[in-house]
Design a protein around this motif. Structure first.
Motif, PDB file in Angstrom:
ATOM      1  N   PRO A  86       0.763  -1.193   0.050  1.00 31.12           N
ATOM      2  CA  PRO A  86       0.205   0.143  -0.390  1.00 31.12           C
ATOM      3  C   PRO A  86       1.079   1.697  -0.062  1.00 31.12           C
ATOM      4  CG  PRO A  86       0.252  -0.767   1.954  1.00 31.12           C
ATOM      5  CD  PRO A  86       0.953  -1.914   1.401  1.00 31.12           C
ATOM      6  N   PHE A  87       0.732   2.616  -0.466  1.00 30.01           N
ATOM      7  CA  PHE A  87       0.934   3.593  -0.424  1.00 30.01           C
ATOM      8  C   PHE A  87       0.740   4.785   0.605  1.00 30.01           C
ATOM      9  CE2 PHE A  87      -2.174   3.913  -3.917  1.00 30.01           C
ATOM     10  CZ  PHE A  87      -3.408   4.884  -3.518  1.00 30.01           C
ATOM     11  N   TRP A  88       1.184   5.731   1.197  1.00 26.88           N
ATOM     12  CA  TRP A  88       0.390   6.210   1.952  1.00 26.88           C
ATOM     13  C   TRP A  88       1.055   7.839   1.138  1.00 26.88           C
ATOM     14  CZ3 TRP A  88       1.911   2.104   3.987  1.00 26.88           C
ATOM     15  CH2 TRP A  88       1.353   1.592   4.612  1.00 26.88           C
ATOM     16  N   LEU A  89       0.181   9.142   1.166  1.00 27.14           N
ATOM     17  CA  LEU A  89       0.523  10.357   1.385  1.00 27.14           C
ATOM     18  C   LEU A  89       0.824  10.946   2.079  1.00 27.14           C
ATOM     19  CD1 LEU A  89      -1.868  11.056  -1.938  1.00 27.14           C
ATOM     20  CD2 LEU A  89       0.372   9.703  -2.103  1.00 27.14           C
ATOM     21  N   GLY A  90       1.443  11.943   1.951  1.00 25.67           N
ATOM     22  CA  GLY A  90       1.617  12.764   3.747  1.00 25.67           C
ATOM     23  C   GLY A  90       2.119  13.933   3.442  1.00 25.67           C
ATOM     24  N   GLU A  91       2.927  14.511   3.716  1.00 23.55           N
ATOM     25  CA  GLU A  91       3.830  16.073   4.111  1.00 23.55           C
ATOM     26  C   GLU A  91       4.731  15.696   5.603  1.00 23.55           C
ATOM     27  OE1 GLU A  91       1.692  19.928   6.329  1.00 23.55           O
ATOM     28  OE2 GLU A  91       1.923  19.034   3.929  1.00 23.55           O
ATOM     29  N   ALA A  92       5.922  15.575   4.812  1.00 27.65           N
ATOM     30  CA  ALA A  92       7.255  15.206   5.866  1.00 27.65           C
ATOM     31  C   ALA A  92       7.890  16.654   5.956  1.00 27.65           C
ATOM     32  CB  ALA A  92       8.615  14.830   5.568  1.00 27.65           C
ATOM     33  N   PRO A  93       8.348  17.039   7.869  1.00 27.63           N
ATOM     34  CA  PRO A  93       8.959  18.362   7.737  1.00 27.63           C
ATOM     35  C   PRO A  93       9.819  18.306   6.653  1.00 27.63           C
ATOM     36  CG  PRO A  93      10.148  16.681   9.235  1.00 27.63           C
ATOM     37  CD  PRO A  93       8.434  15.940   8.093  1.00 27.63           C
ATOM     38  N   GLY A  94      10.009  19.905   6.489  1.00 25.73           N
ATOM     39  CA  GLY A  94      11.416  20.271   5.671  1.00 25.73           C
ATOM     40  C   GLY A  94      12.778  20.291   6.311  1.00 25.73           C
ATOM     41  N   ARG A  95      13.264  20.439   6.046  1.00 23.00           N
ATOM     42  CA  ARG A  95      14.742  20.647   5.676  1.00 23.00           C
ATOM     43  C   ARG A  95      15.300  21.987   6.666  1.00 23.00           C
ATOM     44  NH1 ARG A  95      19.030  19.242   1.370  1.00 23.00           N
ATOM     45  NH2 ARG A  95      18.742  21.277   0.654  1.00 23.00           N
ATOM     46  N   THR A  96      15.240  22.044   7.664  1.00 24.50           N
ATOM     47  CA  THR A  96      15.908  23.004   8.640  1.00 24.50           C
ATOM     48  C   THR A  96      16.935  24.006   7.999  1.00 24.50           C
ATOM     49  OG1 THR A  96      18.176  21.922   9.423  1.00 24.50           O
ATOM     50  CG2 THR A  96      15.092  21.915  10.417  1.00 24.50           C
ATOM     51  N   VAL A  97      16.888  24.961   8.053  1.00 23.79           N
ATOM     52  CA  VAL A  97      17.829  26.427   7.411  1.00 23.79           C
ATOM     53  C   VAL A  97      19.037  25.661   7.388  1.00 23.79           C
ATOM     54  CG1 VAL A  97      18.877  28.949   6.859  1.00 23.79           C
ATOM     55  CG2 VAL A  97      15.983  28.328   6.948  1.00 23.79           C
ATOM     56  N   GLU A  98      19.386  25.611   8.917  1.00 24.32           N
ATOM     57  CA  GLU A  98      20.700  25.440   9.401  1.00 24.32           C
ATOM     58  C   GLU A  98      21.104  24.172   8.183  1.00 24.32           C
ATOM     59  OE1 GLU A  98      18.842  27.238  12.176  1.00 24.32           O
ATOM     60  OE2 GLU A  98      18.217  25.811  11.111  1.00 24.32           O
ATOM     61  N   LEU A  99      20.451  23.162   8.365  1.00 19.73           N
ATOM     62  CA  LEU A  99      21.189  21.697   7.467  1.00 19.73           C
ATOM     63  C   LEU A  99      21.015  22.186   5.832  1.00 19.73           C
ATOM     64  CD1 LEU A  99      21.650  19.107   7.428  1.00 19.73           C
ATOM     65  CD2 LEU A  99      19.068  18.641   7.328  1.00 19.73           C
ATOM     66  N   SER A 100      20.453  23.016   4.910  1.00 24.78           N
ATOM     67  CA  SER A 100      20.377  23.271   3.922  1.00 24.78           C
ATOM     68  C   SER A 100      21.866  24.331   3.834  1.00 24.78           C
ATOM     69  CB  SER A 100      18.885  24.112   4.002  1.00 24.78           C
ATOM     70  OG  SER A 100      18.002  23.452   3.770  1.00 24.78           O
ATOM     71  N   HIS A 101      22.129  25.045   4.871  1.00 20.83           N
ATOM     72  CA  HIS A 101      23.717  25.474   4.551  1.00 20.83           C
ATOM     73  C   HIS A 101      25.025  24.558   4.496  1.00 20.83           C
ATOM     74  CE1 HIS A 101      22.279  29.872   3.816  1.00 20.83           C
ATOM     75  NE2 HIS A 101      21.228  29.516   4.816  1.00 20.83           N
ATOM     76  N   GLU A 102      24.626  23.560   5.902  1.00 23.20           N
ATOM     77  CA  GLU A 102      25.321  22.841   5.920  1.00 23.20           C
ATOM     78  C   GLU A 102      25.631  21.784   4.503  1.00 23.20           C
ATOM     79  OE1 GLU A 102      27.949  22.280   7.784  1.00 23.20           O
ATOM     80  OE2 GLU A 102      26.798  23.689   8.620  1.00 23.20           O
ATOM     81  N   VAL A 103      24.804  21.669   3.767  1.00 28.96           N
ATOM     82  CA  VAL A 103      24.303  20.929   2.480  1.00 28.96           C
ATOM     83  C   VAL A 103      25.318  21.761   0.783  1.00 28.96           C
ATOM     84  CG1 VAL A 103      23.020  19.930   0.847  1.00 28.96           C
ATOM     85  CG2 VAL A 103      22.504  19.486   3.137  1.00 28.96           C
TER      86      VAL A 103
END
Length: 681
Positions: A86-103
Motif C-alpha cells: 500500500p501507499f500513503w500520502l502525506g508531508e514530511a518536515p522540511g529541511r531546516t535552514v541550518e542543515l540546508s546551509h551545511e549541504v
C-alpha cells in the motif's frame, strides 16, 4: 450572550470526544476478521482504489480484503499469497535552514576539489561516510556541473530551462534552501506567472529547488525569473497564492477541528471523512465567502481580502509560518536584490542531474492539485548522462549487440529448420559455419540430406574458371564476371571477388532464381534481396564486410544497400564507418538493450546521406530502420498478399528498392519458408 460566554448543551461531551491537536489524515482503519482487531491504517486513496479480493502487505503479514466500508477495510489473513504494497500520502518536515546551509557548504567544498578527485572523496569521508557513499556524492556533483556548468548552493542559485517531449519547457530553480522556503517561493512565482500570462501552471518544490512546467507560449529570458518577486510585495503575493492553493482548505479543516468548530465524532461514532470535508467547505463559505465565491462574480485582477476572523487568521498563520517559511523567502529575495546571492540563468539541451529529483517528485511536493499521471514534468525524457565526446552519442554496447545478434540468428536444430533458415538468409557461407563450430558438423550432415532430396544447392563464388557439374548433381558452379557498374535493370554487372579464393555458398532450391540473378546476372534487386536476407538476422556491419562474407563486391553491396542504412558507432569496439543495420523490431531491441547497458534511456541515431531511398529523414529520432515510410509506422502484417513476412508487399511503393517487404516491416518477424513473388525462380 449578553457579553457572557456560556456553554451550549452537549458542549462538554463534544470537547471530551473531539479534543486534540493531532490533525486527522483520513486514513482507513484496517480491521482483521473475525477477531475485530485493528492491525493498522492505509491511505484513503489506496482504500478507495482497492476492491474485495485484493491482497496487500501491512506489517509483515499479507492481508486479503473482504470488504471496504466507510472509513474501514475488513481483511483476513492471505495465507502467504503474494501481496502488493500500500501507499500513503502525506508531508514530511522540511529541511531546516541550518542543515540546508551545511549541504550547500558540502557541495561548494566538493566543487572546489573536483580537479583532485581523491581529495574530494577524502573530504566527504571525513564526515563518516563510506567510500561508496563518497563516490556517489562526488559523481553526482561532477555530473550535475558537467551539464549545468555551475554547482547550485545557498550562495549561487541557478535557473535551468529545457524542453520536454510535449513541446513545452520545464523551469527548474536550483535553490538548496529547504522545502519550506522553496514552497513559499514556488507558490508566489506560480501566482506571478498566473497573473502575467493568465495561465495556471503546474509547480512542485522540494528541499533542492522549484520546478514550474511552462507551455510553448511562455517565452522570456530565463534569468528574468529572479526579478518577478520583490521583497516588499512578496508576502501579499504569497497570501493570495495560498488562498487558491490546496494547502489552505486542508489547513482550514485542521484548524476547524482543533477549535471544535468541526466535530469528528458524534454519538460515539466517527464522522466519515467525506462528510467532514463537506462540512468544512460549508463552514468556509459561511465565514470566508470570497474563498468559495464563483469566479464569474470576482472582479478581474481583484484581490481576495481575508476577513477578520480567528479561524481565518489562524489558518493563514499556520500556512505562512508552519507549512511555508515566508520570512525565509523574503530574506532570500532581499539577498538576491542586494547581490549577496548570485543568480544565473541557463538554457540546457537536457536536464542536469540536479533537476532529476524535482522532475520525479512525488505528490507531497506538488503546489497544485493536478494528479501524478497528468504532470507535465513526467514528459521529460531523462538520460543518466551524455558522453563527453559528441561522437559517442550513438555508441552501442558491444555486449548488447552480441546478445541481440545471437537472438536474431535463426534457430537451426534439424534439416527442416536449416532449410527454413536458407529461405530467410538466402545464402549461408563458410564464415557462418566457422562462427558456429559446435553446430558445423551437424549442419553439414543435414545439408547433405537436403542435397540428396534436391532441396538445396551450392554456389562457388569467386572462381574465375567455372566448370559446371553434370546435370542432376546437388552442386551448381557459377562465377562472377567483371563488367561496368550500371544501376538499372538486369543488364548491370556487379563485380565479384574475381581472382580471389572460391567461396561456397549454400542456398535453398526455391531461392535459385534470386541467387542466379544476383551472382550471375548482377541484378540490383536480386542483390538487394540477398543483402536484406542477411540484414534481418545480423547486427551492424560495414559494406565491405558484408560484401566479403556474401561473395559480392563492395560496390555491389553499397549499390544494393541504399534501401536502408544507419550510421553506427560503437566505441571502443571500433564501429566508425557507415554500415547497415537490421530492420524492424530487431534494431529497436538492440538500441534498448544497448542503451540500458550504456546508461542512457534513449540513444541517438543518425541516418546516412540519402536517408531512406536517398531522401533526408525528418529528424534523428525517425532515422532508425524500423520503417521506410518517412516517419509513418506501417501496420504489422498489413502488406500486399505474397509479401514475405507480411510487410509492405513484393513491390512496395513506399520503399525505393521496390523489393520484398523486409525493408518495410515494422518489427514483425518474417515467416520462414514463404517466398515472395518477386523472388521465386
Amino acid at each position: 450572550m449578553n457579553r457572557k460566554v456560556k456553554a451550549r448543551r452537549g458542549a462538554r461531551i463534544t470537547a471530551v470526544t473531539n479534543g486534540g491537536a493531532i490533525p486527522d489524515t483520513a486514513d482507513y482503519r484496517v480491521i482483521a476478521e473475525p477477531e475485530g482487531t485493528m492491525v493498522g491504517t492505509v491511505n484513503e486513496d489506496f482504500a478507495i482504489e482497492s476492491m474485495a479480493g485484493d491482497i496487500f502487505l501491512l506489517g509483515n503479514t499479507p492481508w486479503k480484503i473482504r470488504r471496504i466500508e466507510q472509513g474501514t477495510v475488513r481483511v483476513e489473513e492471505a495465507q502467504g499469497q503474494p501481496p502488493t504494497i500500500p501507499f500513503w500520502l502525506g508531508e514530511a518536515p522540511g529541511r531546516t535552514v541550518e542543515l540546508s546551509h551545511e549541504v550547500s557548504a558540502l557541495r561548494r567544498d566538493v566543487d572546489e576539489r573536483l580537479h583532485a578527485r581523491d581529495t574530494a572523496l577524502a573530504l566527504v569521508m571525513e564526515s563518516g561516510a563510506s567510500r561508496d557513499v563518497a563516490e556517489q556524492v562526488v559523481a553526482y556533483v561532477e555530473e550535475g556541473k558537467r551539464v549545468l556548468g555551475i554547482v547550485p548552493t545557498a550562495e549561487k542559485i541557478v535557473a535551468e530551462r529545457f524542453f520536454d517531449e510535449a513541446g513545452g519547457m520545464q523551469l527548474v530553480v536550483h535553490s538548496p534552501l529547504g522545502s519550506r522556503i522553496n514552497r513559499a517561493w514556488g507558490l508566489a512565482l506560480r501566482k506571478r506567472f498566473c497573473a502575467g500570462f493568465n495561465f495556471e501552471l503546474q509547480a512542485a518544490a522540494t528541499d533542492e529547488g522549484i520546478n514550474i512546467s511552462l507551455g510553448p507560449q511562455h517565452s522570456f529570458p530565463v534569468e528574468e525569473v529572479f526579478s518577478y518577486l520583490k521583497p516588499a510585495t512578496a508576502e501579499d503575493v504569497l497570501t493570495q497564492a495560498v488562498l487558491q492553493s490546496p494547502i489552505f482548505p486542508l489547513r482550514w479543516r485542521w484548524t476547524a477541528s482543533r477549535s471544535l468548530a468541526l466535530v469528528r465524532q458524534v454519538a460515539g461514532k466517527r464522522v466519515p471523512t467525506p462528510i467532514q470535508r463537506m462540512r468544512s467547505d460549508d463552514l468556509l463559505a459561511a465565514v470566508f465567502p470570497a474563498a468559495a465565491a464563483c469566479q464569474d462574480n470576482m472582479p478581474v485582477g481583484g484581490r481576495v481580502e481575508p476577513p477578520d476572523h480567528p479561524l481565518v487568521f489562524e489558518t493563514l498563520r499556520d500556512c505562512l509560518t508552519e507549512a511555508l517559511d515566508t520570512e525565509g523567502m523574503i530574506g532570500v529575495l532581499e539577498a538576491i536584490e542586494s547581490g549577496e546571492i548570485e543568480v544565473f540563468g541557463k538554457d540546457t539541451l537536457q536536464p542536469s542531474a540536479f533537476s532529476h529529483q524535482l522532475l520525479n517528485a512525488m505528490p507531497y511536493a506538488f503546489l497544485d492539485d493536478a494528479p501524478l499521471e497528468e504532470r507535465r514534468a513526467r514528459a521529460v525524457t531523462l538520460r543518466r548522462a551524455l558522453p563527453e565526446d559528441s561522437r559517442d552519442l550513438g555508441a552501442l554496447s558491444p555486449d548488447a549487440i552480441a546478445e541481440e545478434e545471437a537472438y536474431a540468428w535463426p534457430a537451426i536444430r534439424d534439416a527442416d529448420e536449416l532449410h527454413d533458415a536458407l529461405l530467410s538468409l538466402v545464402v549461408l557461407t563458410e564464415d557462418d559455419l566457422a562462427e558456429h563450430p559446435d553446430d558445423a558438423e551437424a549442419w553439414r550432415g543435414w545439408y547433405a540430406s537436403l542435397a540428396e532430396a534436391g532441396r538445396v544447392r551450392t554456389l562457388e563464388a569467386g572462381n574465375p574458371h567455372p566448370s559446371p557439374l553434370p546435370e542432376g548433381e546437388g552442386t551448381q558452379y557459377l562465377s562472377l564476371e567483371g563488367g561496368e557498374d550500371r544501376t538499372e535493370g538486369r543488364d548491370s554487372r556487379l563485380r565479384g571477388n574475381d581472382g580471389g579464393p572460391v567461396r561456397s555458398l549454400w542456398y535453398a532450391t526455391e531461392r535459385a532464381g534470386v541467387v542466379s540473378a544476383a551472382y550471375e546476372d548482377g541484378d540490383v534487386e536480386a542483390v538487394a534481396e540477398v543483402v536484406r536476407g542477411r540484414a534481418e538476422s545480423s547486427g551492424p556491419f560495414t559494406v565491405g564486410g558484408l560484401a566479403h562474407r556474401l561473395g559480392l563486391s563492395e560496390s555491389a553491396g553499397a549499390q544494393s544497400g541504399r534501401w536502408r542504412g544507419a550510421r553506427w558507432r560503437s566505441r571502443p569496439s571500433g564501429w566508425s564507418r557507415r554500415g547497415c543495420c537490421c530492420v524492424g523490431g530487431s534494431v529497436r531491441a538492440r538500441r534498448r538493450r544497448s542503451s540500458a547497458t550504456a546508461g542512457y534511456s534513449r540513444a541517438s541515431t543518425g541516418a546516412p546521406s540519402g536517408g531512406c531511398g536517398g531522401r533526408s529523414s525528418r529528424g534523428p529520432s525517425r532515422a532508425s530502420s524500423a520503417s521506410c515510410s518517412r516517419g509513418r509506422t506501417p501496420r504489422p502484417g498489413g502488406g500486399a498478399p505474397g509479401a514475405r513476412g507480411g510487410g509492405g508487399g513484393g513491390r512496395s511503393s513506399r520503399c525505393p528498392s521496390r523489393a520484398s517487404s523486409a525493408s518495410c516491416s515494422s518489427g514483425s518477424t518474417p515467416r520462414r519458408g514463404r517466398v515472395s513473388r518477386a523472388t521465386r525462380g
